[in-house]
Design an enzyme around this catalytic site. Sequence first.
Site, PDB file in Angstrom:
ATOM      1  CE  LYS A 211     -10.848  -7.197   3.341  1.00  0.00           C
ATOM      2  NZ  LYS A 211      -9.914  -6.424   2.525  1.00  0.00           N
TER       3      LYS A 211
ATOM      4  NE  ARG B  51      -2.834  -7.843  -3.871  1.00  0.00           N
ATOM      5  CZ  ARG B  51      -3.420  -8.523  -2.903  1.00  0.00           C
ATOM      6  NH1 ARG B  51      -2.714  -9.009  -1.932  1.00  0.00           N
ATOM      7  NH2 ARG B  51      -4.726  -8.719  -2.914  1.00  0.00           N
TER       8      ARG B  51
ATOM      9  CG  HIS C  87      -1.963  -0.997   1.322  1.00  0.00           C
ATOM     10  ND1 HIS C  87      -2.105  -1.866   2.364  1.00  0.00           N
ATOM     11  CD2 HIS C  87      -2.987  -1.277   0.472  1.00  0.00           C
ATOM     12  CE1 HIS C  87      -3.162  -2.631   2.172  1.00  0.00           C
ATOM     13  NE2 HIS C  87      -3.713  -2.310   1.027  1.00  0.00           N
TER      14      HIS C  87
ATOM     15  CB  SER D 242      -4.214  -6.805   4.880  1.00  0.00           C
ATOM     16  OG  SER D 242      -3.879  -5.600   4.248  1.00  0.00           O
TER      17      SER D 242
HETATM   18  N1  COA Z   1       0.302  -4.333  -2.285  1.00  0.00           N
HETATM   19  C1  COA Z   1       0.017  -5.340  -1.450  1.00  0.00           C
HETATM   20  N2  COA Z   1      -1.239  -5.682  -1.103  1.00  0.00           N
HETATM   21  C2  COA Z   1      -2.244  -4.970  -1.600  1.00  0.00           C
HETATM   22  C3  COA Z   1      -2.025  -3.911  -2.476  1.00  0.00           C
HETATM   23  C4  COA Z   1      -0.678  -3.602  -2.820  1.00  0.00           C
HETATM   24  N3  COA Z   1      -0.382  -2.611  -3.656  1.00  0.00           N
HETATM   25  N4  COA Z   1      -3.214  -3.403  -2.824  1.00  0.00           N
HETATM   26  C5  COA Z   1      -4.140  -4.133  -2.180  1.00  0.00           C
HETATM   27  N5  COA Z   1      -3.562  -5.078  -1.463  1.00  0.00           N
HETATM   28  C6  COA Z   1      -4.241  -6.105  -0.671  1.00  0.00           C
HETATM   29  C7  COA Z   1      -4.446  -5.786   0.747  1.00  0.00           C
HETATM   30  O1  COA Z   1      -3.369  -6.229   1.515  1.00  0.00           O
HETATM   31  C8  COA Z   1      -5.727  -6.525   1.074  1.00  0.00           C
HETATM   32  O2  COA Z   1      -5.461  -7.877   1.361  1.00  0.00           O
HETATM   33  P1  COA Z   1      -6.538  -8.832   2.076  1.00  0.00           P
HETATM   34  O3  COA Z   1      -7.606  -9.097   1.076  1.00  0.00           O
HETATM   35  O4  COA Z   1      -5.738  -9.999   2.405  1.00  0.00           O
HETATM   36  O5  COA Z   1      -7.071  -8.097   3.267  1.00  0.00           O
HETATM   37  C9  COA Z   1      -6.497  -6.448  -0.197  1.00  0.00           C
HETATM   38  O6  COA Z   1      -5.545  -6.267  -1.211  1.00  0.00           O
HETATM   39  C10 COA Z   1      -7.460  -5.305  -0.251  1.00  0.00           C
HETATM   40  O7  COA Z   1      -7.416  -4.517   0.915  1.00  0.00           O
HETATM   41  P2  COA Z   1      -7.430  -2.973   0.898  1.00  0.00           P
HETATM   42  O8  COA Z   1      -6.408  -2.449  -0.036  1.00  0.00           O
HETATM   43  O9  COA Z   1      -7.354  -2.523   2.319  1.00  0.00           O
HETATM   44  O10 COA Z   1      -8.818  -2.622   0.284  1.00  0.00           O
HETATM   45  P3  COA Z   1     -10.236  -3.298   0.460  1.00  0.00           P
HETATM   46  O11 COA Z   1     -10.473  -4.143  -0.723  1.00  0.00           O
HETATM   47  O12 COA Z   1     -10.397  -3.897   1.816  1.00  0.00           O
HETATM   48  O13 COA Z   1     -11.108  -1.976   0.385  1.00  0.00           O
HETATM   49  C11 COA Z   1     -13.043  -0.667   0.056  1.00  0.00           C
HETATM   50  C12 COA Z   1     -12.417  -2.052   0.049  1.00  0.00           C
HETATM   51  C13 COA Z   1     -12.913   0.009   1.407  1.00  0.00           C
HETATM   52  C14 COA Z   1     -12.401   0.201  -1.002  1.00  0.00           C
HETATM   53  C15 COA Z   1     -14.532  -0.886  -0.318  1.00  0.00           C
HETATM   54  O14 COA Z   1     -15.081  -1.897   0.515  1.00  0.00           O
HETATM   55  C16 COA Z   1     -15.330   0.370  -0.156  1.00  0.00           C
HETATM   56  O15 COA Z   1     -15.261   1.242  -0.984  1.00  0.00           O
HETATM   57  N6  COA Z   1     -16.113   0.463   0.946  1.00  0.00           N
HETATM   58  C17 COA Z   1     -16.911   1.629   1.285  1.00  0.00           C
HETATM   59  C18 COA Z   1     -18.401   1.361   0.958  1.00  0.00           C
HETATM   60  C19 COA Z   1     -18.634   1.479  -0.528  1.00  0.00           C
HETATM   61  O16 COA Z   1     -18.513   2.524  -1.138  1.00  0.00           O
HETATM   62  N7  COA Z   1     -19.031   0.348  -1.105  1.00  0.00           N
HETATM   63  C20 COA Z   1     -19.250   0.238  -2.531  1.00  0.00           C
HETATM   64  C21 COA Z   1     -17.973  -0.131  -3.250  1.00  0.00           C
HETATM   65  S1  COA Z   1     -18.277  -0.395  -4.968  1.00  0.00           S
END
Ligand code: COA
Length: 167
Positions: free
Chosen positions: A42, A95, A18, A133
């Site tokens: 989540k 990724r 990140h 994560s």
């Molecule tokens: N390098 C390493 N890992 C990465 C990465 C990178 N560059 N980019 C993402 N990841 C990984 C994270 O480690 C995480 O791993 P996990 O699945 O094992 O936990 C995963 O990818 C994604 O996590 P994160 O980047 O924290 O994002 P998320 O997918 O949890 O986020 C939101 C989701 C918050 C963006 C989404 O739920 C949201 O927008 N929520 C608000 C409500 C909303 O608007 N909903 C409608 C959405 S269409």
Amino acid sequence: MKRIAFYPGTFDPLTSGHLDIITRAAGLFDEVIIGVAQNPSKAPLIQFKDRVLLVEQSLAQAALPAGAVRVMGFDGLTVDVAKQHGASVLLRGVRALSDFEYEFMMAQMNKTLCRELETVFLMAALEHQFVSSSLVKQVAQLGGDVSAYVPPAVASYFKPELISPKP
Ligand code: COA
């Protein structure tokens, strides 16, 4: 006009992957706002306020240019918060291919919800392709050393003598 990117995520916890995306985006946009989502669906391991704090501490340690990045916690729709803060771009890191379907669906949904916002993807750097994560949490909870995968502030958080993560 200031070009602002909003980078949403659960950041449970923020990883070096990140941070790499944030650092690179800081060179592409006038401002990057990191939006830490409460995201109760989540069932995050790390409390919301601690996730925000860990991002703040990690950014301070990364010593990014003043004014280039800031952090905020949020609840509600990503597109609404992004718009409220003047963002024109939603930023996400991708990724391997496995991320694509989920990211594609989210980008489509967000586009339907708000036509003015463009989702921009940055490819995760090669060395972070397999960092997640979930894996970091798994290793940390079993007493493993995660310092190669997370910023120092996050690695310290997982040190049992400092804070033990709450379920
Ligand atoms: N390098 C390493 N890992 C990465 C990465 C990178 N560059 N980019 C993402 N990841 C990984 C994270 O480690 C995480 O791993 P996990 O699945 O094992 O936990 C995963 O990818 C994604 O996590 P994160 O980047 O924290 O994002 P998320 O997918 O949890 O986020 C939101 C989701 C918050 C963006 C989404 O739920 C949201 O927008 N929520 C608000 C409500 C909303 O608007 N909903 C409608 C959405 S269409």
